[in-house]
Structures are given as structure tokens and as C-alpha cells.
Write a protein that holds these residues in place. Structure first.
Motif, PDB file in Angstrom:
ATOM      1  N   PHE A  77       0.830  -1.207   0.000  1.00  0.00           N
ATOM      2  CA  PHE A  77       0.000   0.000   0.000  1.00  0.00           C
ATOM      3  C   PHE A  77       0.865   1.258   0.000  1.00  0.00           C
ATOM      4  N   ILE A  78       1.901   1.287   0.812  1.00  0.00           N
ATOM      5  CA  ILE A  78       2.805   2.442   0.873  1.00  0.00           C
ATOM      6  C   ILE A  78       3.520   2.635  -0.455  1.00  0.00           C
ATOM      7  N   MET A  79       3.989   1.565  -1.069  1.00  0.00           N
ATOM      8  CA  MET A  79       4.705   1.671  -2.341  1.00  0.00           C
ATOM      9  C   MET A  79       3.794   2.161  -3.460  1.00  0.00           C
ATOM     10  N   ILE A  80       2.576   1.673  -3.511  1.00  0.00           N
ATOM     11  CA  ILE A  80       1.638   2.091  -4.547  1.00  0.00           C
ATOM     12  C   ILE A  80       1.333   3.575  -4.410  1.00  0.00           C
ATOM     13  N   ASN A  81       1.070   4.040  -3.211  1.00  0.00           N
ATOM     14  CA  ASN A  81       0.738   5.447  -3.006  1.00  0.00           C
ATOM     15  C   ASN A  81       1.931   6.365  -3.210  1.00  0.00           C
ATOM     16  N   SER A  82       3.125   5.907  -2.916  1.00  0.00           N
ATOM     17  CA  SER A  82       4.291   6.771  -3.095  1.00  0.00           C
ATOM     18  C   SER A  82       4.702   6.876  -4.554  1.00  0.00           C
ATOM     19  N   CYS A  83       4.262   5.963  -5.401  1.00  0.00           N
ATOM     20  CA  CYS A  83       4.613   5.992  -6.815  1.00  0.00           C
ATOM     21  C   CYS A  83       3.672   6.864  -7.635  1.00  0.00           C
ATOM     22  N   LYS A  84       2.557   7.262  -7.061  1.00  0.00           N
ATOM     23  CA  LYS A  84       1.614   8.111  -7.800  1.00  0.00           C
ATOM     24  C   LYS A  84       2.208   9.501  -7.957  1.00  0.00           C
ATOM     25  N   SER A  85       1.966  10.110  -9.118  1.00  0.00           N
ATOM     26  CA  SER A  85       2.466  11.461  -9.329  1.00  0.00           C
ATOM     27  C   SER A  85       1.615  12.449  -8.539  1.00  0.00           C
ATOM     28  N   GLN A  86       2.248  13.514  -8.096  1.00  0.00           N
ATOM     29  CA  GLN A  86       1.537  14.569  -7.396  1.00  0.00           C
ATOM     30  C   GLN A  86       0.772  15.409  -8.410  1.00  0.00           C
ATOM     31  N   GLU A  87      -0.390  15.934  -8.016  1.00  0.00           N
ATOM     32  CA  GLU A  87      -1.209  16.755  -8.896  1.00  0.00           C
ATOM     33  C   GLU A  87      -1.047  18.222  -8.536  1.00  0.00           C
ATOM     34  N   TYR A  88      -0.900  19.051  -9.583  1.00  0.00           N
ATOM     35  CA  TYR A  88      -0.751  20.496  -9.419  1.00  0.00           C
ATOM     36  C   TYR A  88      -1.653  21.188 -10.428  1.00  0.00           C
ATOM     37  N   PRO A  89      -2.060  22.438 -10.154  1.00  0.00           N
ATOM     38  CA  PRO A  89      -2.896  23.175 -11.117  1.00  0.00           C
ATOM     39  C   PRO A  89      -2.150  23.453 -12.419  1.00  0.00           C
ATOM     40  N   LEU A  90      -2.914  23.685 -13.484  1.00  0.00           N
ATOM     41  CA  LEU A  90      -2.336  23.935 -14.806  1.00  0.00           C
ATOM     42  C   LEU A  90      -1.372  25.118 -14.844  1.00  0.00           C
ATOM     43  N   ASN A  91      -1.614  26.124 -14.029  1.00  0.00           N
ATOM     44  CA  ASN A  91      -0.788  27.329 -14.095  1.00  0.00           C
ATOM     45  C   ASN A  91       0.503  27.212 -13.284  1.00  0.00           C
ATOM     46  N   SER A  92       0.830  26.029 -12.827  1.00  0.00           N
ATOM     47  CA  SER A  92       2.053  25.819 -12.054  1.00  0.00           C
ATOM     48  C   SER A  92       3.283  25.902 -12.953  1.00  0.00           C
ATOM     49  N   ASP A  93       4.386  26.333 -12.388  1.00  0.00           N
ATOM     50  CA  ASP A  93       5.661  26.393 -13.102  1.00  0.00           C
ATOM     51  C   ASP A  93       6.294  25.003 -13.047  1.00  0.00           C
ATOM     52  N   ILE A  94       6.303  24.293 -14.187  1.00  0.00           N
ATOM     53  CA  ILE A  94       6.769  22.903 -14.188  1.00  0.00           C
ATOM     54  C   ILE A  94       8.223  22.762 -13.768  1.00  0.00           C
ATOM     55  N   THR A  95       8.994  23.825 -13.903  1.00  0.00           N
ATOM     56  CA  THR A  95      10.410  23.741 -13.518  1.00  0.00           C
ATOM     57  C   THR A  95      10.575  23.650 -12.006  1.00  0.00           C
ATOM     58  N   GLN A  96       9.532  23.990 -11.251  1.00  0.00           N
ATOM     59  CA  GLN A  96       9.616  23.996  -9.789  1.00  0.00           C
ATOM     60  C   GLN A  96       9.128  22.692  -9.144  1.00  0.00           C
ATOM     61  N   TYR A  97       8.775  21.704  -9.961  1.00  0.00           N
ATOM     62  CA  TYR A  97       8.207  20.469  -9.440  1.00  0.00           C
ATOM     63  C   TYR A  97       9.010  19.273  -9.930  1.00  0.00           C
ATOM     64  N   PRO A  98       8.939  18.172  -9.203  1.00  0.00           N
ATOM     65  CA  PRO A  98       9.743  16.996  -9.590  1.00  0.00           C
ATOM     66  C   PRO A  98       9.259  16.362 -10.892  1.00  0.00           C
ATOM     67  N   ALA A  99      10.130  15.584 -11.495  1.00  0.00           N
ATOM     68  CA  ALA A  99       9.784  14.843 -12.706  1.00  0.00           C
ATOM     69  C   ALA A  99       8.563  13.969 -12.431  1.00  0.00           C
ATOM     70  N   ASN A 100       7.803  13.729 -13.469  1.00  0.00           N
ATOM     71  CA  ASN A 100       6.601  12.896 -13.440  1.00  0.00           C
ATOM     72  C   ASN A 100       5.450  13.502 -12.640  1.00  0.00           C
ATOM     73  N   SER A 101       5.517  14.802 -12.366  1.00  0.00           N
ATOM     74  CA  SER A 101       4.390  15.481 -11.736  1.00  0.00           C
ATOM     75  C   SER A 101       3.245  15.561 -12.747  1.00  0.00           C
ATOM     76  N   TYR A 102       2.046  15.734 -12.220  1.00  0.00           N
ATOM     77  CA  TYR A 102       0.852  15.802 -13.062  1.00  0.00           C
ATOM     78  C   TYR A 102       0.206  17.176 -12.897  1.00  0.00           C
ATOM     79  N   PHE A 103       0.142  17.932 -14.005  1.00  0.00           N
ATOM     80  CA  PHE A 103      -0.468  19.252 -14.019  1.00  0.00           C
ATOM     81  C   PHE A 103      -1.877  19.096 -14.581  1.00  0.00           C
ATOM     82  N   LYS A 104      -2.845  19.174 -13.671  1.00  0.00           N
ATOM     83  CA  LYS A 104      -4.215  18.770 -13.953  1.00  0.00           C
ATOM     84  C   LYS A 104      -5.142  19.970 -14.133  1.00  0.00           C
ATOM     85  N   ASP A 105      -6.093  19.809 -15.028  1.00  0.00           N
ATOM     86  CA  ASP A 105      -7.157  20.792 -15.206  1.00  0.00           C
ATOM     87  C   ASP A 105      -8.156  20.589 -14.063  1.00  0.00           C
TER      88      ASP A 105
END
Length: 157
Positions: free
Chosen positions: A14-42
Motif C-alpha cells: 500500500f505504501i509503495m503504490i501510493n508513493s509511486c503516484k504522481s503529485q497533482e498540481y494546477p495547470l498554471n504551475s511552473d513545471i520547472t519547480q516540481y519533480p519529474a513525473n508530476s501531473y499538471f491537472k485541469d
């Protein structure tokens, strides 16, 4: 003992599955400020108002835009991979006699010249990148601002 080991394995899984999910951020986020594989969601579904077929007449030409939303599209910025909800814009241009000048509308949403790259929540503007034609001639930015539920304008900044 088997029950204890099984419970520990379930907790670790359970811990491994949840830690592998990408974090969600708003569309207007600066992608350079977030880790790889982040998810910029509408998150607020702002893109939904643009989805559909739009027509306009300009300079004696009929322009049809087919705007589609792609959820969690895999993209790259430099060497950083990320996911983002995007608008894909395909277009058809006809002269006033109905002859096709250019047709970029296809069923494959991986084939496009125009893709959204950001959303300005304050001004309600979609920022799009146009890759241009042969050798990237005419490439640049487009800006769509929704003015009502059935119309939007392109603006320059």
C-alpha cells in the motif's frame, strides 16, 4: 506468524503504490519547480469550455478548429518528463469557394501543430504553442480567451 507477515506485506504494498503516484498540481504551475513525473491537472475543468468544433471566417477563408482535451498527456520539458491535461487544436482552412487550403484535422490526437501549455486563472486565458509549418515557419504562441459559453477570441500579448 503467517498473518503478521501477510499484514506487513499488505502495508508495504500500500505504501509503495501510493508513493509511486504522481503529485497533482494546477495547470498554471511552473513545471520547472516540481519533480519529474508530476501531473499538471485541469483541476477546475477550465479547458472543457473550449472543447468542440469552432468556425470563423477571416480574410475570405473559413477556418474550422477542432479542439480536444487529452487527460494526463505524457510530455517533456528539456530532460524532465511530466504529465499534463492539454488541449489539442487541429484545423481546417477553406477558401470562399469551399476548396480545402489546409486540413490538419485527423483522428489521431498525437498528430497536432497546436497544443496548450498553460492556463492563466486570473485572465481566463489558455496559452498554446503553435509549432509552425515546414521548418517551423510561423511557429509561436497563441492565446485563447473565452468570452461566452459559445465564443472565444484570440488575443496578442
Amino acid at each position: 506468524m503467517k498473518t503478521l507477515i501477510l499484514k506487513i506485506l499488505i502495508i508495504i504494498t500500500f505504501i509503495m503504490i501510493n508513493s509511486c503516484k504522481s503529485q497533482e498540481y494546477p495547470l498554471n504551475s511552473d513545471i520547472t519547480q516540481y519533480p519529474a513525473n508530476s501531473y499538471f491537472k485541469d483541476i477546475d475543468n477550465k479547458y472543457d469550455a473550449f472543447i468542440g468544433n469552432w468556425k470563423a471566417v477571416y480574410d475570405n477563408k473559413t477556418i474550422t478548429l477542432k479542439i480536444s482535451k487529452v487527460i494526463k498527456k505524457s510530455l517533456m520539458f528539456g530532460s524532465k518528463s511530466f504529465f499534463q491535461d492539454v488541449l489539442i487544436v487541429q484545423h481546417l482552412i477553406k477558401d470562399n469557394a469551399g476548396n480545402i487550403i489546409e486540413n490538419k484535422i485527423v483522428n489521431d490526437l498525437n498528430i497536432y501543430d497546436i497544443i496548450s501549455i498553460n492556463y492563466n486563472y486570473t485572465a481566463n486565458i489558455v496559452y498554446l504553442n503553435y509549432s509552425g509549418v515546414n521548418c517551423r515557419v510561423g511557429s509561436g504562441m497563441l492565446f485563447f480567451k473565452l468570452v461566452s459559453s459559445n465564443s472565444f477570441i484570440t488575443i496578442s500579448q
